[in-house]
Write an enzyme that holds these catalytic residues in place. Structure first.
Site, mmCIF file in Angstrom:
data_model
loop_
_atom_site.group_PDB
_atom_site.id
_atom_site.type_symbol
_atom_site.label_atom_id
_atom_site.label_comp_id
_atom_site.label_asym_id
_atom_site.label_seq_id
_atom_site.Cartn_x
_atom_site.Cartn_y
_atom_site.Cartn_z
ATOM 1 N N TYR A 144 1.237 28.746 -5.990
ATOM 2 C CA TYR A 144 1.519 29.820 -6.551
ATOM 3 C C TYR A 144 0.770 30.991 -5.611
ATOM 4 C CZ TYR A 144 1.634 33.783 -9.903
ATOM 5 O OH TYR A 144 1.706 34.846 -10.617
ATOM 6 N N GLU A 233 5.281 38.236 -6.729
ATOM 7 C CA GLU A 233 4.867 36.990 -7.241
ATOM 8 C C GLU A 233 5.799 35.809 -6.608
ATOM 9 O OE1 GLU A 233 3.767 35.183 -11.682
ATOM 10 O OE2 GLU A 233 5.758 36.035 -11.368
#
Length: 424
Positions: A144, A233
């Site tokens: 991530y 993101e």
């Protein structure tokens, strides 16, 4: 190099730093990937279709250009959890693996024109008007990576990363907070290749993939600065078995106040994905976000709005919305705001909290009066006015004859509206 980075990393974060209420332009995954490709960042490649007739040609092009054997069919909505979502038709999953071109056509036909419901959407879901047909990657490792603005970090953006990607990152933060790394970036210095390389190693990349990952991270930071992004993101930020490091899925958000600088981005706003009330009020210069409570709020200033919602919660209530009328509020825009929150079926009462500074309390008061007079059955309203032209504002309200409860401070206002709504 590593020790310099690790001193600035915050592990075991008590609360996720990336979930902060904000207004901004959200764009679809395919738009985010186009922006990344233009910046030299490796992504899961694909093309968008808006009808099933285009799928076969797109799939054949992906085979020819990228030698993909299978395809990933992705519904384009502005929500997470697409893969586990359900369409209003009962069809399961907004992200599908298609092993043949006919499968890709079939999945596309099941998605287009229907509404996808996920854990992040309302019960009605969001409409699917576009499908992203992508290459199927052989993924070895999922991480991530995100770059975002946060009020807790005043010097610039903050990087948030984790070696556990491809899953709900908030779940990771809750269950294994030591796997969440945050790095505050000084806007005057930027995100250095040294820092990015150290982070790539911390995420578990090895060999030449460290440099590939670091290069993409630095380019993502530059993209955030150049586009006034409040959030970039990437989840998952993945390593493939053939040695690529690619952004497989992406969520981008841009500062609404930068629209005049980025017409090429803001022209891609998809109003069909927004709450109709949010889109309507934005046209009047109002920042509105629908929430799940039963106490509607109208406040001037984002900070005061957040504080107002916190105090409502402290007294046992739940806000029905975030509504910042802004420093340039007029009587006309305030009237539109008042009509909108009165028409919210889940709201039982209204709290107006205005601290006059740039905005004048008498203009807000006139807007409240104008709005309420157009409403057949106005909801119970508690008002607190303070600051610039407050006395004039109170006089306008009292002379109008509209029903309201006067509060001298925010505590009194919040306590009153919570008690009123609890008894309804």
């Amino acid at each position: 190099m590593f020790s310099s980075f690790s001193r600035r990393v915050v592990s075991n974060a008590r609360a996720p730093v990336w979930r902060v209420a904000s207004r901004g332009l959200h764009v679809h995954e395919y738009v985010a990937k186009e922006k990344m490709l233009a910046s030299g960042i490796d992504v899961q490649r694909g093309l968008v279709v808006e009808n099933t007739d285009a799928v076969e040609a797109v799939a054949q092009k992906l085979v020819a250009d990228y030698n993909t054997e299978w395809f990933i069919v992705k519904a384009q909505i502005l929500s997470g959890g697409r893969g586990k979502g359900t369409f209003d038709t009962g069809f399961k999953g907004g992200v599908k693996l298609a092993k043949t071109i006919p499968d890709a056509v079939d999945y596309t036909s099941q998605m287009l024109g229907n509404r996808l419901i996920t854990h992040q959407t309302t019960k009605d879901g969001q409409p699917v008007h576009k499908i992203f047909i992508a290459e199927c990657l052989d993924i070895k490792k999922e991480c991530y990576f995100a770059i975002m603005l946060n009020p807790k970090f005043t010097t610039g953006h903050v990087v948030v990363a984790s070696p556990k990607g491809g899953v709900d990152i908030e779940g990771v933060a809750k269950e294994t907070p030591e796997d969440i790394f945050t790095l505050e970036i000084d806007v005057n210095k930027g995100f250095s290749m040294e820092e990015a390389t150290a982070l790539a190693g911390r995420l578990g990349f090895e060999g030449d993939r460290i440099q590939k990952a670091a290069d993409s991270m630095v380019k993502l930071y530059k993209l955030a600065i150049e586009t006034d992004a409040t959030l970039l993101e990437i989840n998952p930020f993945a390593e493939t078995n053939d040695g690529r490091v690619a952004a497989v899925d992406a969520k981008f958000q841009f500062d609404d106040s930068s629209a005049h600088r980025h017409a090429d981005i803001f022209c891609l706003r998809d109003d069909s994905q927004e709450n109709p009330k949010e889109a309507e009020l934005r046209e009047h210069g109002l920042n509105y976000i629908a929430l799940d409570g039963n106490i509607a709020c109208m406040v001037n200033g984002a900070g005061l709005a957040m504080a107002t919602m916190d105090i409502i919660h402290a007294y046992g209530g739940e806000p029905a919305n975030f509504l910042d009328v802004g420093g340039m509020a007029t009587a006309a825009s305030t009237a539109e705001a008042m009509k909108a929150i009165n028409n919210d079926p889940q709201a039982k009462g209204i709290l107006v909290n205005i601290f006059g500074g740039i905005v004048r309390c008498d203009r807000i008061a006139q807007g409240i009066v104008d709005g309420v007079k157009e409403i057949k059955d106005p909801k119970t309203m508690v008002i607190r006015l303070s600051g610039n032209h407050a006395e004039e504002g109170w006089k306008i309200l009292e002379d109008s004859g509209i029903p309201f409860v006067k509060a001298s401070n925010l505590d009194e206002a919040a306590n009153t509206v919570v008690r009123v709504c609890a008894n309804m």
